[in-house]
Write an enzyme that holds these catalytic residues in place. Structure first.
Site, short mmCIF file in Angstrom:
data_model
loop_
_atom_site.label_atom_id
_atom_site.label_comp_id
_atom_site.label_asym_id
_atom_site.label_seq_id
_atom_site.Cartn_x
_atom_site.Cartn_y
_atom_site.Cartn_z
N TYR A 51 -57.34 9.28 -18.31
CA TYR A 51 -57.39 7.96 -18.96
C TYR A 51 -58.20 6.94 -18.17
O TYR A 51 -57.87 5.76 -18.15
CB TYR A 51 -55.95 7.43 -19.18
CG TYR A 51 -55.06 8.42 -19.90
CD1 TYR A 51 -55.40 8.85 -21.19
CD2 TYR A 51 -53.93 8.94 -19.30
CE1 TYR A 51 -54.61 9.78 -21.84
CE2 TYR A 51 -53.13 9.87 -19.95
CZ TYR A 51 -53.49 10.29 -21.23
OH TYR A 51 -52.70 11.21 -21.88
N ASP A 91 -64.24 -11.80 -18.94
CA ASP A 91 -63.07 -11.89 -19.81
C ASP A 91 -61.82 -12.13 -18.96
O ASP A 91 -61.60 -11.44 -17.96
CB ASP A 91 -62.93 -10.57 -20.59
CG ASP A 91 -61.91 -10.67 -21.69
OD1 ASP A 91 -61.06 -11.59 -21.64
OD2 ASP A 91 -61.96 -9.84 -22.60
N SER A 130 -45.71 8.24 -21.15
CA SER A 130 -46.59 8.77 -20.12
C SER A 130 -46.12 8.36 -18.73
O SER A 130 -45.53 7.30 -18.56
CB SER A 130 -48.02 8.29 -20.35
OG SER A 130 -48.94 9.19 -19.77
N GLY A 146 -46.21 13.62 -20.61
CA GLY A 146 -45.48 12.65 -19.80
C GLY A 146 -45.21 13.04 -18.36
O GLY A 146 -44.70 12.23 -17.59
N LYS A 180 -57.19 14.15 -24.97
CA LYS A 180 -57.56 12.74 -24.78
C LYS A 180 -57.51 12.29 -23.31
O LYS A 180 -58.20 11.36 -22.93
CB LYS A 180 -56.68 11.82 -25.63
CG LYS A 180 -55.27 11.58 -25.11
CD LYS A 180 -54.61 10.45 -25.93
CE LYS A 180 -53.21 10.08 -25.50
NZ LYS A 180 -52.20 11.11 -25.74
N GLU A 238 -47.40 19.51 -23.82
CA GLU A 238 -48.72 18.90 -23.94
C GLU A 238 -49.05 18.04 -22.73
O GLU A 238 -49.24 16.83 -22.85
CB GLU A 238 -48.78 18.05 -25.22
CG GLU A 238 -48.48 18.85 -26.47
CD GLU A 238 -48.36 17.99 -27.72
OE1 GLU A 238 -48.66 18.49 -28.81
OE2 GLU A 238 -47.97 16.81 -27.60
N HIS A 266 -42.13 12.86 -27.52
CA HIS A 266 -42.96 12.42 -26.40
C HIS A 266 -42.16 11.39 -25.61
O HIS A 266 -41.79 10.36 -26.15
CB HIS A 266 -44.28 11.84 -26.88
CG HIS A 266 -45.34 11.80 -25.82
ND1 HIS A 266 -45.10 11.32 -24.55
CD2 HIS A 266 -46.63 12.21 -25.81
CE1 HIS A 266 -46.20 11.42 -23.82
NE2 HIS A 266 -47.14 11.97 -24.56
#
Ligand SMILES: *Cc1c(COP(=O)(O)O)cnc(C)c1O
Length: 391
Positions: free
Chosen positions: A371, A343, A203, A240, A72, A275, A200
Site C-alpha cells: 500500500y 495541500d 488491516s 489483516g 492490491k 487473503e 475481513h
C-alpha cells in the site's frame, strides 16, 4: 475466549520481541542503504528473498490454509510471479487485477474475486476468463451475478469486529446476521450456489480474537446452509495479518497457535484459504525518502519529506504505525511530519527523528512494501516512489 492481544506479555519476552522487530528493520535498511548514496527521488526497495521467505513462513504456520495474495497490496508483476512460484494463489478486485492474472498465466479457477461490489462489466470480464468464485454481501450483488454468471460459486462476506486493527474496514462491507438470512433466501430463490463464507478483520489487525470470532460465526452459517440444502465447501479467512513495528504485534505463529485448533474442528469437505496482503509484501519493502526542509512554527517543529500522503505514505496520516530511521544520528526530537505538496491534508502526524534533522537528510522507512507505491500519485508534480528489486 482469552484475549491474547490484550494480555500483557512478560517483560523479558517483550524485550526479546522488540529486538526481533528492530533486527527486522535493520535487515531491510541494510539492503536499501546502497540506493541512498546517489539519492534522486523516493524509492521503494523490495527484497526477493524476503518475499519468498514471507510466503514460506505463512504456509508453514498455517498448513491447512491456502494463501491467496491480495493483489492490491502490491500488484507488481515480478512480485506476483515470485508468489506464484512459491505456490501462492491470488485474490483480485478489478479488471486490471484479473488481467494481471492472465499475464501471470495462473489457473483462473484458483483466482478469487473478493470485491463485494463488482460492476457488471467486470463480472462479465471475470466470467469470460474463467473465474468461478465471487464474493457477495448484498442481495443486489447476488441478482447481478445471477444474470451474468448463473453457475458462479458465491461466498458470503459477513461483518466481524475490526477492533484492534490499524486500518479498520468494517462498515463499508459485510452482511449483518439479518443480512445473512436475507442472502440465503435470495440465493435459494435464484438457484445460486452459496458455497462459502468469508470475513475481513481489518488491516494490520493485532487482535487474534477477531479471526476466532469470524471462524465460529462461519461454522454456524455452514450449519444453516446445510439445513437449507446448500453445500458449503469454503472458508476464507480474509486478510489483516500484521507486520512487526514494535514487536508487540502477534506474529503469524501466534495467530496460528490460536486459530489452527479452531480450523481442526472443520470437516475435510471445507477448503480453507486466506487473503494475506500486507503480511506477504510489507516487510519485504523499505522506502527511502529525503527531508525537503524543516520549519519552526508556533505549533512546534515540522519536518517536510519528499514523499507524503500523495507519495506513498497515505496510511501514516491515519495514525498507522511507522518506523523512521534517519541517516543522521543524534538525540531524538518530536516532529510533525508532512509531505512536499501544498495541500494541508498532506500531514502525517507526530514522529521521532533526530532533533538536529536538516534538509537533504535521508530517512529509511522499513515495512512499506504494501500500500505504498500502489497508493501514490504525482499530485503537484512530485514524483511517486520508484520501485527497485534486490535479491
Ligand atoms: C485488502 C484486502 C485483503 C488484504 O488485506 P491485508 O490487510 O493487506 O492483509 C484481503 N482481502 C480483501 C477482500 C481485501 O479487500
Amino acid at each position: 475466549m482469552t484475549d491474547l492481544a490484550a494480555t500483557p506479555l512478560p517483560t523479558l519476552v517483550q524485550t526479546e520481541r522488540r529486538l526481533i522487530a528492530e533486527e527486522d528493520a535493520r535487515e531491510q535498511i541494510a539492503y536499501t542503504a546502497a540506493f541512498a548514496k546517489n539519492y534522486q527521488q523516493p524509492m521503494l526497495v523490495m527484497s526477493r528473498a524476503r518475499l519468498q521467505r514471507n510466503a514460506q513462513r505463512f504456509m508453514a504456520a498455517l498448513p491447512r490454509v491456502r494463501p491467496h495474495f491480495a493483489v492490491k497490496a502490491n500488484p507488481d508483476l515480478e512480485i506476483l510471479s515470485i508468489f506464484r512460484d512459491q505456490g501462492t494463489c491470488f485474490e483480485v478486485a478489478s479488471i486490471a487485477e484479473i488481467d494481471a492474472m492472465l499475464a501471470l498465466d495462473v489457473n483462473m479457477e484458483t483466482v478469487f474475486y473478493s470485491n463485494p461490489i463488482k460492476s457488471p462489466a467486470s463480472i462479465k470480464h471475470a466470467a469470460a476468463n474463467g473465474i468461478v468464485w465471487y464474493c457477495v454481501d448484498t442481495p443486489e450483488e447476488v441478482e447481478k451475478i445471477a444474470r451474468i454468471k448463473p453457475d458462479a460459486k458465491l461466498y458470503l462476506r459477513i461483518a466481524v469486529s475490526n477492533e484492534g486493527s490499524s486500518w479498520p474496514l468494517a462498515g463499508k462491507f459485510g452482511a449483518s446476521p439479518q443480512g445473512v438470512e436475507t442472502l440465503i433466501e435470495v440465493c435459494k430463490k435464484l438457484g445460486m450456489q452459496l458455497s462459502g463464507v468469508t470475513f475481513h478483520v481489518g488491516s494490520q489487525c493485532t487482535n487474534i480474537n477477531n479471526w476466532v470470532e469470524g471462524i465460529r460465526a462461519a461454522k454456524d452459517i455452514f450449519n444453516r446452509l446445510i439445513a437449507r440444502g446448500f453445500n458449503p465447501e469454503l472458508l476464507n479467512l480474509g486478510g489483516g495479518y500484521p507486520l512487526q513495528f514494535t514487536g508487540q504485534e502477534p506474529s503469524i505463529e501466534d495467530i496460528a497457535a490460536v486459530i489452527n485448533p479452531e480450523l481442526d474442528t472443520l470437516p475435510d469437505s471445507i477448503q480453507v484459504m486466506a487473503e494475506p496482503g500486507r503480511y506477504l509484501v510489507g516487510s519485504a519493502g523499505c522506502l527511502i525518502s529525503q527531508v525537503v526542509g524543516t520549519a519552526t512554527r508556533d505549533s512546534g517543529r515540522w519536518v517536510y519529506l519528499d514523499s507524503g500522503v500523495y507519495g506513498g505514505l497515505m496510511e501514516l496520516s491515519q495514525n498507522f504505525p511507522a518506523t523512521l530511521v534517519s541517516q543522521r544520528t543524534g538525540e531524538a526530537g518530536v516532529w510533525t511530519m508532512a509531505g512536499p505538496t501544498c495541500d494541508s491534508i498532506d500531514v502525517m502526524g507526530k514522529h521521532r527523528l533526530p532533533a538536529n534533522t536538516e534538509a537533504e537528510d535521508i530517512i529509511f522507512m522499513p515495512n512499506l512494501g504494501a500500500y505504498c507505491t500502489t497508493c501514490a500519485c504525482d499530485f503537484n508534480g512530485f514524483p511517486v516512489p520508484i520501485m527497485r528489486m534486490v535479491d
